[in-house]
Design a protein around this motif. Structure first.
Motif, PDB file in Angstrom:
ATOM      1  N   GLU A  30       0.811  -1.247   0.117  1.00 54.05           N
ATOM      2  CA  GLU A  30      -0.024   0.238  -0.085  1.00 54.05           C
ATOM      3  C   GLU A  30       0.863   1.232  -0.040  1.00 54.05           C
ATOM      4  O   GLU A  30       0.532   2.070  -0.814  1.00 54.05           O
ATOM      5  CB  GLU A  30      -0.962  -0.105   1.170  1.00 54.05           C
ATOM      6  N   THR A  31       1.974   1.336   0.884  1.00 55.68           N
ATOM      7  CA  THR A  31       2.996   2.346   1.079  1.00 55.68           C
ATOM      8  C   THR A  31       3.558   2.641  -0.534  1.00 55.68           C
ATOM      9  O   THR A  31       3.618   3.893  -0.987  1.00 55.68           O
ATOM     10  CB  THR A  31       4.153   2.158   1.982  1.00 55.68           C
ATOM     11  N   ARG A  34       0.565   3.952  -2.886  1.00 60.14           N
ATOM     12  CA  ARG A  34       0.505   5.262  -2.450  1.00 60.14           C
ATOM     13  C   ARG A  34       1.331   6.454  -2.864  1.00 60.14           C
ATOM     14  O   ARG A  34       1.165   7.553  -3.583  1.00 60.14           O
ATOM     15  CB  ARG A  34       0.097   5.457  -0.899  1.00 60.14           C
ATOM     16  N   SER A  38       0.700   9.292  -5.979  1.00 64.64           N
ATOM     17  CA  SER A  38       0.946  10.541  -5.502  1.00 64.64           C
ATOM     18  C   SER A  38       1.948  11.296  -6.413  1.00 64.64           C
ATOM     19  O   SER A  38       2.058  12.615  -6.354  1.00 64.64           O
ATOM     20  CB  SER A  38       1.085  10.902  -4.106  1.00 64.64           C
ATOM     21  N   LYS A  47      -5.366  13.385  -2.588  1.00 66.07           N
ATOM     22  CA  LYS A  47      -5.250  12.430  -1.413  1.00 66.07           C
ATOM     23  C   LYS A  47      -6.532  11.714  -1.349  1.00 66.07           C
ATOM     24  O   LYS A  47      -6.566  10.223  -1.230  1.00 66.07           O
ATOM     25  CB  LYS A  47      -4.799  13.086  -0.164  1.00 66.07           C
ATOM     26  N   ASP A  48      -7.636  12.332  -1.452  1.00 64.26           N
ATOM     27  CA  ASP A  48      -8.806  11.533  -1.452  1.00 64.26           C
ATOM     28  C   ASP A  48      -9.055  10.587  -2.523  1.00 64.26           C
ATOM     29  O   ASP A  48      -9.522   9.285  -2.193  1.00 64.26           O
ATOM     30  CB  ASP A  48     -10.179  12.588  -1.256  1.00 64.26           C
ATOM     31  N   ASP A  49      -8.641  10.881  -3.778  1.00 61.04           N
ATOM     32  CA  ASP A  49      -8.928   9.916  -4.927  1.00 61.04           C
ATOM     33  C   ASP A  49      -7.769   8.625  -4.654  1.00 61.04           C
ATOM     34  O   ASP A  49      -8.313   7.656  -4.645  1.00 61.04           O
ATOM     35  CB  ASP A  49      -8.537  10.696  -6.282  1.00 61.04           C
ATOM     36  N   ILE A  50      -6.664   8.802  -3.979  1.00 60.62           N
ATOM     37  CA  ILE A  50      -5.832   7.780  -3.723  1.00 60.62           C
ATOM     38  C   ILE A  50      -6.375   6.985  -2.663  1.00 60.62           C
ATOM     39  O   ILE A  50      -6.196   5.584  -2.737  1.00 60.62           O
ATOM     40  CB  ILE A  50      -4.270   8.385  -3.459  1.00 60.62           C
ATOM     41  N   ASP A  51      -6.752   7.554  -1.603  1.00 56.24           N
ATOM     42  CA  ASP A  51      -7.292   7.046  -0.360  1.00 56.24           C
ATOM     43  C   ASP A  51      -8.502   5.989  -0.938  1.00 56.24           C
ATOM     44  O   ASP A  51      -8.617   4.842  -0.519  1.00 56.24           O
ATOM     45  CB  ASP A  51      -7.893   7.554   0.810  1.00 56.24           C
ATOM     46  N   THR A  52      -9.464   6.570  -1.837  1.00 54.40           N
ATOM     47  CA  THR A  52     -10.683   5.712  -2.522  1.00 54.40           C
ATOM     48  C   THR A  52      -9.948   4.444  -3.183  1.00 54.40           C
ATOM     49  O   THR A  52     -10.422   3.407  -2.990  1.00 54.40           O
ATOM     50  CB  THR A  52     -11.481   6.520  -3.338  1.00 54.40           C
ATOM     51  N   ILE A  54      -7.019   3.152  -2.939  1.00 58.45           N
ATOM     52  CA  ILE A  54      -6.518   2.036  -2.073  1.00 58.45           C
ATOM     53  C   ILE A  54      -7.681   1.094  -1.223  1.00 58.45           C
ATOM     54  O   ILE A  54      -7.441   0.064  -1.122  1.00 58.45           O
ATOM     55  CB  ILE A  54      -5.394   2.790  -1.444  1.00 58.45           C
ATOM     56  N   LEU A  55      -8.551   1.927  -0.852  1.00 58.45           N
ATOM     57  CA  LEU A  55      -9.712   1.416  -0.174  1.00 58.45           C
ATOM     58  C   LEU A  55     -10.382   0.256  -0.933  1.00 58.45           C
ATOM     59  O   LEU A  55     -10.911  -0.820  -0.299  1.00 58.45           O
ATOM     60  CB  LEU A  55     -10.877   2.414   0.315  1.00 58.45           C
TER      61      LEU A  55
END
Length: 70
Positions: A30-31, A34, A38, A47-52, A54-55
């Protein structure tokens, strides 16, 4: 907002991920994902796009993302 992937974008993503999986194991941390998402060019994901993104990924018990299962 993250758009639904097309076949072309899925192939591009797979090519991108394979660059960070030199052993061709089928997994990426994940690291690492991410960090690399980015660092994309001018059209950086938020950051929200990347979080989504990865989720939504299937992860193993050790937290690595199984990108081939997608």
């Amino acid at each position: 907002m993250v758009k639904a992937p097309t076949r072309t974008s899925q192939a591009s993503c797979l090519t991108f991920i394979l660059e960070f999986d030199p052993e061709n194991s089928g997994y990426i941390s994940e690291t690492a994902l991410r960090k690399n998402l980015s660092s994309l060019g001018d059209d950086q994901l938020t950051k929200d796009d990347i979080d989504t993104l990865i989720l939504l990924q299937e992860k193993r018990d050790d937290g690595k993302i199984d990108y081939r299962s997608q």
